[in-house]
Design a protein around this motif. Structure first.
Motif, PDB file in Angstrom:
ATOM      1  N   LEU A 130      13.813  -2.623   9.527  1.00 54.62           N
ATOM      2  CA  LEU A 130      12.517  -1.976   9.276  1.00 54.62           C
ATOM      3  C   LEU A 130      11.831  -2.637   8.092  1.00 54.62           C
ATOM      4  CD1 LEU A 130      11.686   1.808   9.092  1.00 54.62           C
ATOM      5  CD2 LEU A 130      11.346   0.395   7.062  1.00 54.62           C
ATOM      6  N   ALA A 131      10.501  -2.692   8.151  1.00 55.68           N
ATOM      7  CA  ALA A 131       9.705  -3.152   7.011  1.00 55.68           C
ATOM      8  C   ALA A 131       8.519  -2.222   6.830  1.00 55.68           C
ATOM      9  CB  ALA A 131       9.225  -4.587   7.213  1.00 55.68           C
ATOM     10  N   GLY A 132       8.035  -2.133   5.603  1.00 59.49           N
ATOM     11  CA  GLY A 132       6.852  -1.335   5.309  1.00 59.49           C
ATOM     12  C   GLY A 132       6.046  -1.999   4.217  1.00 59.49           C
ATOM     13  N   VAL A 133       4.742  -1.804   4.267  1.00 61.19           N
ATOM     14  CA  VAL A 133       3.840  -2.326   3.242  1.00 61.19           C
ATOM     15  C   VAL A 133       2.980  -1.180   2.745  1.00 61.19           C
ATOM     16  CG1 VAL A 133       1.922  -3.891   2.741  1.00 61.19           C
ATOM     17  CG2 VAL A 133       3.777  -4.634   4.259  1.00 61.19           C
ATOM     18  N   GLY A 134       2.897  -1.044   1.419  1.00 60.86           N
ATOM     19  CA  GLY A 134       2.149   0.074   0.864  1.00 60.86           C
ATOM     20  C   GLY A 134       1.306  -0.302  -0.325  1.00 60.86           C
ATOM     21  N   LEU A 135       0.346   0.573  -0.621  1.00 64.16           N
ATOM     22  CA  LEU A 135      -0.476   0.498  -1.824  1.00 64.16           C
ATOM     23  C   LEU A 135      -0.304   1.782  -2.603  1.00 64.16           C
ATOM     24  CD1 LEU A 135      -3.734  -1.060  -0.348  1.00 64.16           C
ATOM     25  CD2 LEU A 135      -2.383  -2.045  -2.214  1.00 64.16           C
ATOM     26  N   ALA A 136      -0.119   1.667  -3.905  1.00 69.21           N
ATOM     27  CA  ALA A 136       0.088   2.843  -4.747  1.00 69.21           C
ATOM     28  C   ALA A 136      -0.546   2.569  -6.111  1.00 69.21           C
ATOM     29  CB  ALA A 136       1.581   3.144  -4.885  1.00 69.21           C
ATOM     30  N   GLY A 137      -0.201   3.416  -7.088  1.00 68.74           N
ATOM     31  CA  GLY A 137      -0.735   3.228  -8.429  1.00 68.74           C
ATOM     32  C   GLY A 137      -2.233   3.410  -8.477  1.00 68.74           C
TER      33      GLY A 137
ATOM     34  N   TRP B 135      -4.291  -1.855   4.842  1.00 67.93           N
ATOM     35  CA  TRP B 135      -5.602  -2.173   4.273  1.00 67.93           C
ATOM     36  C   TRP B 135      -6.703  -1.364   4.960  1.00 67.93           C
ATOM     37  CZ3 TRP B 135      -6.757  -4.244  -0.161  1.00 67.93           C
ATOM     38  CH2 TRP B 135      -8.088  -4.590  -0.420  1.00 67.93           C
ATOM     39  N   ALA B 136      -6.598  -1.182   6.267  1.00 69.12           N
ATOM     40  CA  ALA B 136      -7.588  -0.377   6.986  1.00 69.12           C
ATOM     41  C   ALA B 136      -7.592   1.061   6.467  1.00 69.12           C
ATOM     42  CB  ALA B 136      -7.296  -0.398   8.488  1.00 69.12           C
ATOM     43  N   GLY B 137      -6.408   1.605   6.220  1.00 71.36           N
ATOM     44  CA  GLY B 137      -6.318   2.953   5.647  1.00 71.36           C
ATOM     45  C   GLY B 137      -6.894   3.015   4.250  1.00 71.36           C
ATOM     46  N   TYR B 138      -6.667   1.948   3.489  1.00 70.67           N
ATOM     47  CA  TYR B 138      -7.192   1.879   2.122  1.00 70.67           C
ATOM     48  C   TYR B 138      -8.724   1.848   2.121  1.00 70.67           C
ATOM     49  CZ  TYR B 138      -7.842  -0.023  -2.625  1.00 70.67           C
ATOM     50  OH  TYR B 138      -8.224  -0.232  -3.924  1.00 70.67           O
ATOM     51  N   LEU B 139      -9.301   1.109   3.050  1.00 68.87           N
ATOM     52  CA  LEU B 139     -10.763   1.051   3.135  1.00 68.87           C
ATOM     53  C   LEU B 139     -11.341   2.421   3.480  1.00 68.87           C
ATOM     54  CD1 LEU B 139     -11.389  -2.368   4.941  1.00 68.87           C
ATOM     55  CD2 LEU B 139     -11.541  -1.846   2.489  1.00 68.87           C
ATOM     56  N   ARG B 140     -10.653   3.169   4.338  1.00 65.46           N
ATOM     57  CA  ARG B 140     -11.123   4.529   4.655  1.00 65.46           C
ATOM     58  C   ARG B 140     -11.076   5.411   3.416  1.00 65.46           C
ATOM     59  NH1 ARG B 140      -8.189   3.387   9.458  1.00 65.46           N
ATOM     60  NH2 ARG B 140      -6.332   4.485   8.686  1.00 65.46           N
ATOM     61  N   GLU B 141     -10.001   5.271   2.635  1.00 64.61           N
ATOM     62  CA  GLU B 141      -9.876   6.047   1.400  1.00 64.61           C
ATOM     63  C   GLU B 141     -10.975   5.665   0.414  1.00 64.61           C
ATOM     64  OE1 GLU B 141      -8.394   8.507  -1.714  1.00 64.61           O
ATOM     65  OE2 GLU B 141      -8.057   8.521   0.449  1.00 64.61           O
ATOM     66  N   ARG B 142     -11.243   4.372   0.282  1.00 64.03           N
ATOM     67  CA  ARG B 142     -12.273   3.917  -0.656  1.00 64.03           C
ATOM     68  C   ARG B 142     -13.661   4.394  -0.239  1.00 64.03           C
ATOM     69  NH1 ARG B 142     -11.702  -0.373  -3.917  1.00 64.03           N
ATOM     70  NH2 ARG B 142     -13.572   0.521  -4.864  1.00 64.03           N
ATOM     71  N   ALA B 143     -13.887   4.501   1.067  1.00 68.90           N
ATOM     72  CA  ALA B 143     -15.191   4.974   1.542  1.00 68.90           C
ATOM     73  C   ALA B 143     -15.463   6.399   1.072  1.00 68.90           C
ATOM     74  CB  ALA B 143     -15.257   4.897   3.069  1.00 68.90           C
ATOM     75  N   GLN B 144     -14.399   7.204   0.978  1.00 70.88           N
ATOM     76  CA  GLN B 144     -14.540   8.594   0.524  1.00 70.88           C
ATOM     77  C   GLN B 144     -14.467   8.708  -0.992  1.00 70.88           C
ATOM     78  OE1 GLN B 144     -12.122  11.495   2.663  1.00 70.88           O
ATOM     79  NE2 GLN B 144     -11.881  10.069   4.364  1.00 70.88           N
ATOM     80  N   HIS B 145     -13.643   7.850  -1.613  1.00 74.50           N
ATOM     81  CA  HIS B 145     -13.432   7.927  -3.069  1.00 74.50           C
ATOM     82  C   HIS B 145     -13.542   6.520  -3.658  1.00 74.50           C
ATOM     83  CE1 HIS B 145     -12.066  12.054  -2.472  1.00 74.50           C
ATOM     84  NE2 HIS B 145     -11.275  11.601  -1.512  1.00 74.50           N
ATOM     85  N   PRO B 146     -14.765   6.002  -3.778  1.00 76.20           N
ATOM     86  CA  PRO B 146     -14.933   4.604  -4.214  1.00 76.20           C
ATOM     87  C   PRO B 146     -14.429   4.326  -5.628  1.00 76.20           C
ATOM     88  CG  PRO B 146     -17.046   5.757  -4.109  1.00 76.20           C
ATOM     89  CD  PRO B 146     -16.041   6.643  -3.453  1.00 76.20           C
ATOM     90  N   ASP B 147     -14.252   5.368  -6.445  1.00 78.67           N
ATOM     91  CA  ASP B 147     -13.803   5.155  -7.822  1.00 78.67           C
ATOM     92  C   ASP B 147     -12.293   4.964  -7.930  1.00 78.67           C
ATOM     93  OD1 ASP B 147     -16.373   5.370  -8.838  1.00 78.67           O
ATOM     94  OD2 ASP B 147     -16.227   7.540  -9.075  1.00 78.67           O
ATOM     95  N   ARG B 148     -11.559   5.282  -6.867  1.00 81.29           N
ATOM     96  CA  ARG B 148     -10.102   5.229  -6.941  1.00 81.29           C
ATOM     97  C   ARG B 148      -9.606   3.901  -6.378  1.00 81.29           C
ATOM     98  NH1 ARG B 148      -6.789   8.703  -4.641  1.00 81.29           N
ATOM     99  NH2 ARG B 148      -5.527   8.903  -6.504  1.00 81.29           N
ATOM    100  N   VAL B 149      -8.896   3.150  -7.195  1.00 81.34           N
ATOM    101  CA  VAL B 149      -8.445   1.798  -6.828  1.00 81.34           C
ATOM    102  C   VAL B 149      -6.919   1.729  -6.923  1.00 81.34           C
ATOM    103  CG1 VAL B 149      -8.561  -0.649  -7.412  1.00 81.34           C
ATOM    104  CG2 VAL B 149     -10.598   0.808  -7.685  1.00 81.34           C
ATOM    105  N   ALA B 150      -6.293   1.180  -5.879  1.00 84.29           N
ATOM    106  CA  ALA B 150      -4.834   1.011  -5.872  1.00 84.29           C
ATOM    107  C   ALA B 150      -4.471  -0.294  -6.566  1.00 84.29           C
ATOM    108  CB  ALA B 150      -4.307   1.016  -4.446  1.00 84.29           C
ATOM    109  N   ARG B 151      -3.517  -0.251  -7.470  1.00 82.25           N
ATOM    110  CA  ARG B 151      -3.152  -1.426  -8.263  1.00 82.25           C
ATOM    111  C   ARG B 151      -1.762  -1.977  -7.913  1.00 82.25           C
ATOM    112  NH1 ARG B 151      -6.760  -2.066 -12.275  1.00 82.25           N
ATOM    113  NH2 ARG B 151      -5.418  -3.639 -13.216  1.00 82.25           N
ATOM    114  N   THR B 152      -0.953  -1.198  -7.204  1.00 85.54           N
ATOM    115  CA  THR B 152       0.435  -1.602  -6.971  1.00 85.54           C
ATOM    116  C   THR B 152       0.684  -1.900  -5.488  1.00 85.54           C
ATOM    117  OG1 THR B 152       1.184  -0.239  -8.824  1.00 85.54           O
ATOM    118  CG2 THR B 152       2.857  -0.915  -7.220  1.00 85.54           C
ATOM    119  N   VAL B 153       1.267  -3.049  -5.212  1.00 85.02           N
ATOM    120  CA  VAL B 153       1.670  -3.426  -3.856  1.00 85.02           C
ATOM    121  C   VAL B 153       3.177  -3.187  -3.734  1.00 85.02           C
ATOM    122  CG1 VAL B 153       1.855  -5.301  -2.170  1.00 85.02           C
ATOM    123  CG2 VAL B 153      -0.146  -5.143  -3.687  1.00 85.02           C
ATOM    124  N   VAL B 154       3.574  -2.562  -2.637  1.00 81.52           N
ATOM    125  CA  VAL B 154       4.994  -2.240  -2.437  1.00 81.52           C
ATOM    126  C   VAL B 154       5.466  -2.783  -1.100  1.00 81.52           C
ATOM    127  CG1 VAL B 154       6.712  -0.397  -2.275  1.00 81.52           C
ATOM    128  CG2 VAL B 154       4.747  -0.132  -3.800  1.00 81.52           C
TER     129      VAL B 154
END
Length: 363
Positions: free
Chosen positions: A341-348, A274-293
């Motif tokens: 191992l476990a991983g959590v991601g945002l995509a789409g 989520w912290a990485g996603y917020l950094r991405e949104r700060a640069q590209h506020p129009d791009r929204v991730a819809r998929t949780v993996v």
């Protein structure tokens, strides 16, 4: 495709990059089987020299297995700062010939030299000069593939490895691609290869014969894409600025854990993602991730992913974490299965124009 301008694409792939850097910088390692990895039961191989590959050692293999295959291997811990510095040097070489560069990782990139800065008469001559410059300036070798599109160039770069290049001229494409095993197609892993084998499909010629409509009916858009690639068709441009298609965090546990013990780890990974996603949104506020993996790897190294694309995208760290935790219910493995191992991601990611950028997470 015949009416479009003929592209000239080069795919440059450094040879056993991390291991080669280690051998270059330490004379004692030259000629020896070098494995770039931390030792230990939880570690995986980052890279293997060609001397180690003879024994079957490969990237992403568990380090303990690599040690069994090649007991005499020299294990070297990775030094990514050094690898990034060399990668920057190589990028400098590329920039002398074109600004149309699409890095795929530290050790490989696509170059569009349809209209190069320096016209040497052919893309083949440019690839040769680039490889010569890399050798002279970094004391490392690279292989290259030259072809009319990205798909073919990437396959061609692997044809004469190491320290070689292969040219696929347009007139060669049809016959060359027809006999390619489907496993050579990027994105076709062992699971997909097995599914195609069940349909009697082993080569690109078999994909052609099976037909676009039946492939699409079985595999959706990926089926249509497979049919295009079986014909050597790939209209993707070299992207100098690749949009983010995935944000993810993963971790290997100190000891294998059952599924019901993963929640605190999943929530911790969700916080990082989520912290990485917020950094991405700060640069590209129009791009929204819809998929949780949710990604999991079992104790016997089987990897599985479960994803959910909801009606609304996740709006908080808590929502992301909860969805990722809920995805455990869709794992479907025996209760006694343990996970390393476990991983959590945002995509789409939705583009400003409403289209979606989707790619495999944790690739």
């Amino acid at each position: 495709m015949s009416e479009a301008p003929q592209r000239k694409i080069i795919h440059v792939d450094m040879d056993a990059f991390y291991a080669s850097v280690e051998q270059r910088d330490d004379l004692a390692l030259r000629g020896k089987p070098v494995v770039v990895a931390w030792r230990g039961p939880r570690s995986v191989v980052c890279a293997a020299s060609y001397e180690a590959r003879v024994f079957g050692v490969r990237s992403a293999m568990p380090a303990v297995r690599a040690e069994r295959l090649c007991p005499q291997a020299v294990f070297v811990p990775p030094d990514f700062a050094r690898y990034k510095a060399v990668s920057k040097q190589v990028r400098g070489v590329f920039e002398r010939y074109t600004d149309r560069i699409e890095p795929l990782s530290l050790d490989e990139a696509y170059l569009d030299v349809t209209a190069p800065k320096r016209d040497l008469g052919s893309a083949t001559a440019i690839a040769t000069e680039i490889r010569d410059a890399i050798r002279e300036e970094t004391q490392l070798t690279a292989s290259a593939g030259i072809a009319p599109n990205k798909f073919l160039a990437k396959i061609a770069s692997d044809w004469n490895k190491p320290d070689g290049q292969f040219v696929l001229k347009p007139a060669m494409v049809d016959a060359f691609v027809a006999v390619l095993p489907v496993g050579k197609i990027p994105g076709v892993g062992k699971v997909m290869e097995a599914k195609l084998a069940e349909l009697g499909i082993a080569t690109c010629a078999d994909l052609r014969a099976f037909g676009e409509a039946p492939l699409e009916a079985r595999f959706g858009r990926w089926g249509r894409r497979l049919h295009e690639l079986s014909l050597g068709i790939d209209a993707r441009e070299v992207q100098t600025e690749r949009p983010t298609v995935q944000i993810s965090s993963e971790d290997t546990f100190a000891s294998d854990l059952p599924l019901d013990a993963l929640e605190p780890h999943i929530r911790r990974l969700a916080a990082s993602t989520w912290a990485g996603y917020l950094r991405e949104r700060a640069q590209h506020p129009d791009r929204v991730a819809r998929t949780v993996v949710l990604k999991l790897k079992t104790a016997d190294f089987r990897t599985l992913t479960r994803s959910l694309t909801g009606a609304e995208p996740p709006t908080s760290e808590h929502a992301l974490a909860q969805t990722a935790c809920d995805l455990r219910a869709r794992v479907g493995l025996p209760a006694g299965t343990r996970y390393r191992l476990a991983g959590v991601g945002l995509a789409g990611f939705a583009e400003p124009d409403g289209s979606a950028a989707q790619d495999d997470l944790f690739a």
